[in-house]
Design a protein around this motif. Structure first.
Motif, PDB file in Angstrom:
ATOM      1  N   TYR A  78      -0.109 -12.796  12.308  1.00  0.00           N
ATOM      2  CA  TYR A  78      -1.176 -11.944  12.570  1.00  0.00           C
ATOM      3  C   TYR A  78      -0.711 -10.601  12.825  1.00  0.00           C
ATOM      4  CZ  TYR A  78      -4.185 -15.867  13.862  1.00  0.00           C
ATOM      5  OH  TYR A  78      -5.064 -17.111  13.694  1.00  0.00           O
ATOM      6  N   MET A  79      -1.292  -9.634  12.081  1.00  0.00           N
ATOM      7  CA  MET A  79      -0.789  -8.324  12.222  1.00  0.00           C
ATOM      8  C   MET A  79      -1.846  -7.401  12.595  1.00  0.00           C
ATOM      9  SD  MET A  79       1.633  -7.950   8.859  1.00  0.00           S
ATOM     10  CE  MET A  79       2.917  -9.157   8.769  1.00  0.00           C
ATOM     11  N   HIS A  80      -1.502  -6.122  13.248  1.00  0.00           N
ATOM     12  CA  HIS A  80      -2.746  -5.273  13.761  1.00  0.00           C
ATOM     13  C   HIS A  80      -2.496  -3.933  13.168  1.00  0.00           C
ATOM     14  CE1 HIS A  80      -4.227  -2.260  16.712  1.00  0.00           C
ATOM     15  NE2 HIS A  80      -5.307  -2.638  16.224  1.00  0.00           N
ATOM     16  N   PRO A  81      -3.020  -3.772  11.851  1.00  0.00           N
ATOM     17  CA  PRO A  81      -2.815  -2.469  10.999  1.00  0.00           C
ATOM     18  C   PRO A  81      -3.483  -1.361  11.736  1.00  0.00           C
ATOM     19  CG  PRO A  81      -4.314  -3.971   9.790  1.00  0.00           C
ATOM     20  CD  PRO A  81      -3.728  -4.797  10.890  1.00  0.00           C
ATOM     21  N   LEU A  82      -3.282  -0.201  11.854  1.00  0.00           N
ATOM     22  CA  LEU A  82      -3.534   1.024  12.169  1.00  0.00           C
ATOM     23  C   LEU A  82      -4.591   1.496  11.371  1.00  0.00           C
ATOM     24  CD1 LEU A  82      -0.932   2.826  13.971  1.00  0.00           C
ATOM     25  CD2 LEU A  82      -2.229   1.344  15.034  1.00  0.00           C
ATOM     26  N   SER A  83      -5.841   1.849  11.748  1.00  0.00           N
ATOM     27  CA  SER A  83      -6.772   2.741  10.725  1.00  0.00           C
ATOM     28  C   SER A  83      -6.131   3.743  10.180  1.00  0.00           C
ATOM     29  CB  SER A  83      -7.929   2.915  11.412  1.00  0.00           C
ATOM     30  OG  SER A  83      -7.841   3.833  12.801  1.00  0.00           O
ATOM     31  N   SER A  84      -5.271   4.530  10.644  1.00  0.00           N
ATOM     32  CA  SER A  84      -4.739   5.732  10.264  1.00  0.00           C
ATOM     33  C   SER A  84      -3.486   5.474   8.904  1.00  0.00           C
ATOM     34  CB  SER A  84      -3.894   6.335  11.209  1.00  0.00           C
ATOM     35  OG  SER A  84      -3.052   5.656  11.876  1.00  0.00           O
ATOM     36  N   MET A  85      -3.263   4.120   8.817  1.00  0.00           N
ATOM     37  CA  MET A  85      -2.410   3.660   7.798  1.00  0.00           C
ATOM     38  C   MET A  85      -2.720   4.112   6.359  1.00  0.00           C
ATOM     39  SD  MET A  85      -0.565  -0.103   8.691  1.00  0.00           S
ATOM     40  CE  MET A  85       0.693  -0.276   9.621  1.00  0.00           C
ATOM     41  N   SER A  86      -1.571   4.527   5.814  1.00  0.00           N
ATOM     42  CA  SER A  86      -2.118   4.861   4.293  1.00  0.00           C
ATOM     43  C   SER A  86      -2.035   3.551   3.467  1.00  0.00           C
ATOM     44  CB  SER A  86      -1.083   5.807   3.533  1.00  0.00           C
ATOM     45  OG  SER A  86       0.326   5.324   3.613  1.00  0.00           O
ATOM     46  N   GLY A  87      -2.480   3.833   2.023  1.00  0.00           N
ATOM     47  CA  GLY A  87      -2.743   2.619   1.260  1.00  0.00           C
ATOM     48  C   GLY A  87      -1.195   1.998   1.006  1.00  0.00           C
ATOM     49  N   ASP A  88      -0.208   3.032   0.961  1.00  0.00           N
ATOM     50  CA  ASP A  88       1.167   2.478   0.821  1.00  0.00           C
ATOM     51  C   ASP A  88       1.815   1.755   1.775  1.00  0.00           C
ATOM     52  OD1 ASP A  88       1.425   3.853  -1.774  1.00  0.00           O
ATOM     53  OD2 ASP A  88       2.300   5.593  -1.162  1.00  0.00           O
ATOM     54  N   GLU A  89       1.269   2.322   2.974  1.00  0.00           N
ATOM     55  CA  GLU A  89       1.947   1.594   4.296  1.00  0.00           C
ATOM     56  C   GLU A  89       1.245   0.226   4.395  1.00  0.00           C
ATOM     57  OE1 GLU A  89       2.614   5.376   7.440  1.00  0.00           O
ATOM     58  OE2 GLU A  89       0.712   4.802   6.915  1.00  0.00           O
ATOM     59  N   LEU A  90      -0.262   0.199   3.923  1.00  0.00           N
ATOM     60  CA  LEU A  90      -0.667  -1.200   4.253  1.00  0.00           C
ATOM     61  C   LEU A  90      -0.142  -2.039   3.155  1.00  0.00           C
ATOM     62  CD1 LEU A  90      -2.695  -2.810   5.841  1.00  0.00           C
ATOM     63  CD2 LEU A  90      -4.553  -1.837   4.428  1.00  0.00           C
ATOM     64  N   VAL A  91       0.081  -1.622   2.114  1.00  0.00           N
ATOM     65  CA  VAL A  91       0.547  -2.478   0.802  1.00  0.00           C
ATOM     66  C   VAL A  91       2.002  -3.052   1.284  1.00  0.00           C
ATOM     67  CG1 VAL A  91       1.490  -2.782  -1.489  1.00  0.00           C
ATOM     68  CG2 VAL A  91      -0.593  -1.679  -0.865  1.00  0.00           C
ATOM     69  N   ASN A  92       2.797  -2.092   1.999  1.00  0.00           N
ATOM     70  CA  ASN A  92       4.076  -2.688   2.558  1.00  0.00           C
ATOM     71  C   ASN A  92       3.968  -3.490   3.594  1.00  0.00           C
ATOM     72  OD1 ASN A  92       5.414  -1.016   0.357  1.00  0.00           O
ATOM     73  ND2 ASN A  92       5.384   0.575   1.766  1.00  0.00           N
ATOM     74  N   LEU A  93       2.890  -3.451   4.374  1.00  0.00           N
ATOM     75  CA  LEU A  93       2.987  -4.185   5.800  1.00  0.00           C
ATOM     76  C   LEU A  93       2.336  -5.689   5.147  1.00  0.00           C
ATOM     77  CD1 LEU A  93       2.638  -4.407   8.889  1.00  0.00           C
ATOM     78  CD2 LEU A  93       0.091  -4.016   8.382  1.00  0.00           C
ATOM     79  N   ILE A  94       1.666  -5.956   4.159  1.00  0.00           N
ATOM     80  CA  ILE A  94       0.917  -7.182   3.814  1.00  0.00           C
ATOM     81  C   ILE A  94       2.023  -7.863   3.099  1.00  0.00           C
ATOM     82  CG2 ILE A  94      -0.800  -8.343   2.371  1.00  0.00           C
ATOM     83  CD1 ILE A  94      -2.513  -5.710   3.070  1.00  0.00           C
TER      84      ILE A  94
END
Length: 239
Positions: A78-94
């Motif tokens: 489970y992960m809690h992405p911040l709404s302020s994350m950029s697309g690049d940050e979210l791609v890397n997180l996932i």
């Protein structure tokens, strides 16, 4: 929409129905690989818990409270992405570019800014072979006595939404905060009477619809519908 369910996070797990297990077997049969799946808008993990055909499941939600009450399983992270994350940050997180075999969005697509979600999904999906499945359910069906009351109740919600442009899934609480009681004591008594009393156990059916999309070797300009496969898959979920 973060925080819309935070006050109900502890009971959300019990109140939210699970989905037909056959769906997940069907989805797994469509992907050549079964390494990594992403359940976007996971809530308490109601869909993520059944994506067991994949070695690992990344389950994300912007509600930290819902994740605190999530269904635990060794294959789910489970992960809690911040709404302020950029697309690049979210791609890397996932998991990175071209890494996800299956993306599921279970009764949650209405929470997303689709202009932000689509490019991320497009980047993380494996090509070819990646699959995206998004689904939702309609008004519950209970009995000939109760169904008309439920229809009337939801029509009241739709009127409120039309006037305020709010999200349907938080309509009752949102309306209450604005001084509009969509679930009045009178409505509660009508529903309870139609149900047949608090001791009666009934079967509740949700008619559910799935939109299924698969990727080709070359990603499409618009998201994921890359072949002429656009399923409207109906099923009944019984509680």
């Amino acid at each position: 929409m973060a925080g819309s369910y935070d006050k109900q996070a502890a009971i959300y797990l019990d109140g939210r129905p699970r989905y037909p297990k056959e769906w997940f077997s069907m989805l797994a049969a469509l992907t050549p690989d079964h390494s990594l799946a992403w359940d976007a808008g996971t809530g308490n993990g109601q869909a993520a818990i059944d994506v067991k055909h994949y070695k690992q499941v990344i389950a994300t939600d912007i509600s930290e409270e819902l994740l605190k009450h999530a269904i635990q399983h060794p294959q789910i992270q489970y992960m809690h992405p911040l709404s302020s994350m950029s697309g690049d940050e979210l791609v890397n997180l996932i998991g990175g570019e071209n890494s996800i075999d299956l993306v599921t969005v279970a009764t949650a697509v209405h929470w997303f800014d689709l202009e932000k979600l689509y490019p991320v999904v497009k980047r993380v999906l494996k090509k070819p072979g990646g699959v995206v499945a998004a689904w939702r359910y309609n008004i519950m069906q209970v009995s000939t006595e109760m169904d008309p009351l439920l229809k009337k109740f939801y029509e009241g919600i739709e009127v409120f939404l039309f006037k305020t442009q709010k999200c349907r899934c938080s309509a009752v609480n949102t309306a209450k905060q604005q001084g509009v009681n969509l679930l009045s004591e009178e409505v509660e008594k009508e529903l309870e009477s139609a149900w047949g009393g608090p001791e009666l156990v009934r079967t509740v059916i949700y008619k559910t619809y799935m939109h299924l999309n698969c990727t080709l070797a070359v990603a499409p300009k618009f998201i994921i519908v890359v072949i002429a496969v656009h399923l409207l898959f109906g099923a009944n979920m019984t509680l």
